[in-house]
Design a protein around this motif. Structure first.
Motif, PDB file in Angstrom:
ATOM      1  N   LEU A 121       4.139  -7.121  88.365  1.00  0.00           N
ATOM      2  CA  LEU A 121       5.048  -7.230  89.506  1.00  0.00           C
ATOM      3  C   LEU A 121       4.873  -8.534  90.296  1.00  0.00           C
ATOM      4  O   LEU A 121       5.871  -9.204  90.593  1.00  0.00           O
ATOM      5  CB  LEU A 121       4.917  -6.005  90.411  1.00  0.00           C
ATOM      6  CG  LEU A 121       5.962  -5.868  91.507  1.00  0.00           C
ATOM      7  CD1 LEU A 121       7.359  -5.773  90.910  1.00  0.00           C
ATOM      8  CD2 LEU A 121       5.680  -4.648  92.356  1.00  0.00           C
ATOM      9  N   PRO A 122       3.655  -8.973  90.635  1.00  0.00           N
ATOM     10  CA  PRO A 122       3.536 -10.262  91.335  1.00  0.00           C
ATOM     11  C   PRO A 122       4.045 -11.444  90.507  1.00  0.00           C
ATOM     12  O   PRO A 122       4.567 -12.410  91.054  1.00  0.00           O
ATOM     13  CB  PRO A 122       2.034 -10.397  91.605  1.00  0.00           C
ATOM     14  CG  PRO A 122       1.495  -9.026  91.551  1.00  0.00           C
ATOM     15  CD  PRO A 122       2.370  -8.279  90.585  1.00  0.00           C
ATOM     16  N   LEU A 123       3.897 -11.358  89.193  1.00  0.00           N
ATOM     17  CA  LEU A 123       4.440 -12.430  88.346  1.00  0.00           C
ATOM     18  C   LEU A 123       5.961 -12.503  88.468  1.00  0.00           C
ATOM     19  O   LEU A 123       6.536 -13.592  88.460  1.00  0.00           O
ATOM     20  CB  LEU A 123       4.050 -12.217  86.888  1.00  0.00           C
ATOM     21  CG  LEU A 123       2.637 -12.608  86.499  1.00  0.00           C
ATOM     22  CD1 LEU A 123       2.373 -12.256  85.048  1.00  0.00           C
ATOM     23  CD2 LEU A 123       2.392 -14.075  86.734  1.00  0.00           C
ATOM     24  N   LEU A 124       6.599 -11.347  88.567  1.00  0.00           N
ATOM     25  CA  LEU A 124       8.052 -11.342  88.748  1.00  0.00           C
ATOM     26  C   LEU A 124       8.441 -11.980  90.073  1.00  0.00           C
ATOM     27  O   LEU A 124       9.423 -12.720  90.153  1.00  0.00           O
ATOM     28  CB  LEU A 124       8.593  -9.911  88.685  1.00  0.00           C
ATOM     29  CG  LEU A 124       8.695  -9.294  87.302  1.00  0.00           C
ATOM     30  CD1 LEU A 124       9.107  -7.837  87.411  1.00  0.00           C
ATOM     31  CD2 LEU A 124       9.673 -10.057  86.439  1.00  0.00           C
ATOM     32  N   VAL A 125       7.664 -11.711  91.110  1.00  0.00           N
ATOM     33  CA  VAL A 125       7.968 -12.292  92.419  1.00  0.00           C
ATOM     34  C   VAL A 125       7.793 -13.813  92.376  1.00  0.00           C
ATOM     35  O   VAL A 125       8.588 -14.553  92.955  1.00  0.00           O
ATOM     36  CB  VAL A 125       7.091 -11.643  93.517  1.00  0.00           C
ATOM     37  CG1 VAL A 125       7.271 -12.334  94.845  1.00  0.00           C
ATOM     38  CG2 VAL A 125       7.432 -10.161  93.640  1.00  0.00           C
ATOM     39  N   VAL A 126       6.763 -14.296  91.668  1.00  0.00           N
ATOM     40  CA  VAL A 126       6.577 -15.737  91.507  1.00  0.00           C
ATOM     41  C   VAL A 126       7.760 -16.330  90.747  1.00  0.00           C
ATOM     42  O   VAL A 126       8.121 -17.490  90.950  1.00  0.00           O
ATOM     43  CB  VAL A 126       5.240 -16.041  90.796  1.00  0.00           C
ATOM     44  CG1 VAL A 126       5.119 -17.503  90.423  1.00  0.00           C
ATOM     45  CG2 VAL A 126       4.072 -15.640  91.686  1.00  0.00           C
ATOM     46  N   GLY A 127       8.388 -15.535  89.912  1.00  0.00           N
ATOM     47  CA  GLY A 127       9.550 -15.998  89.159  1.00  0.00           C
ATOM     48  C   GLY A 127      10.721 -16.406  90.031  1.00  0.00           C
ATOM     49  O   GLY A 127      11.646 -17.071  89.572  1.00  0.00           O
ATOM     50  N   LEU A 128      10.701 -16.040  91.308  1.00  0.00           N
ATOM     51  CA  LEU A 128      11.788 -16.405  92.220  1.00  0.00           C
ATOM     52  C   LEU A 128      11.784 -17.888  92.577  1.00  0.00           C
ATOM     53  O   LEU A 128      12.766 -18.385  93.118  1.00  0.00           O
ATOM     54  CB  LEU A 128      11.690 -15.579  93.512  1.00  0.00           C
ATOM     55  CG  LEU A 128      12.138 -14.138  93.398  1.00  0.00           C
ATOM     56  CD1 LEU A 128      11.742 -13.356  94.639  1.00  0.00           C
ATOM     57  CD2 LEU A 128      13.627 -14.065  93.199  1.00  0.00           C
ATOM     58  N   ILE A 129      10.705 -18.600  92.320  1.00  0.00           N
ATOM     59  CA  ILE A 129      10.608 -20.001  92.743  1.00  0.00           C
ATOM     60  C   ILE A 129      11.771 -20.812  92.175  1.00  0.00           C
ATOM     61  O   ILE A 129      12.603 -21.311  92.911  1.00  0.00           O
ATOM     62  CB  ILE A 129       9.260 -20.610  92.313  1.00  0.00           C
ATOM     63  CG1 ILE A 129       8.125 -19.889  93.020  1.00  0.00           C
ATOM     64  CG2 ILE A 129       9.223 -22.098  92.622  1.00  0.00           C
ATOM     65  CD1 ILE A 129       6.751 -20.292  92.535  1.00  0.00           C
TER      66      ILE A 129
END
Length: 150
Positions: free
Chosen positions: A36-44
């Motif tokens: 899940l945190p990796l997905l949030v980093v994907g927003l960059i």
């Protein structure tokens, strides 16, 4: 006879068969939470965030293999569409050349349609995050469900 406090040690049947599956689902849940945190980093953006998105997809596959709980369509279709959007956005960014060339001409990094593609990518990541939260809820529900007897 079983050890005190271990009522089903050595049992054959639904309880003994449920244990390995429950362990696999717990492992899958932990891996899914890490993704899940990796997905949030994907927003960059598609460049830095795209790598994180691909890592999250890989962890999602591992979580599915461990738990055997199906990933919702909202998550995997959105993830694949977002990867395609990210690739298109990167292609536009790499191959966009300024119309006028000269010593003072500098291409704006987020000019024209590139801004639109970048935001489409971000929306795709948000939909993927929403689908992943649905998957996490599904994993928790499978852990809370009573064992199915045959």
């Amino acid at each position: 006879m079983t050890a005190p406090g271990n009522r089903d040690a050595g049992c054959i049947g639904p309880i003994a068969e449920e244990r390995p599956m429950r362990t696999r689902r717990i492992i899958g849940l932990v891996i899914a939470i890490v993704a899940l945190p990796l997905l949030v980093v994907g927003l960059i953006d598609p460049l830095e965030g795209g790598i994180a998105l691909l890592g999250a997809i890989a962890l999602g596959i591992v979580a599915w293999l461990a738990s055997r709980v199906p990933i919702p369509r909202l998550a995997w279709i959105a993830a694949l569409a977002t990867v395609v959007l990210g690739a298109i956005t990167l292609g536009i960014a790499i191959f966009s050349v300024p119309v006028e060339t000269g010593p003072d001409t500098v291409a704006a990094p987020l000019s024209g349609g590139l801004v639109v593609w970048n935001w489409l990518y971000r929306v795709g990541v948000l939909v993927t995050v929403a689908g992943w939260v649905v998957y996490l809820i599904r994993l928790v529900k499978t852990l809370r469900a009573p064992a199915v007897t045959r």
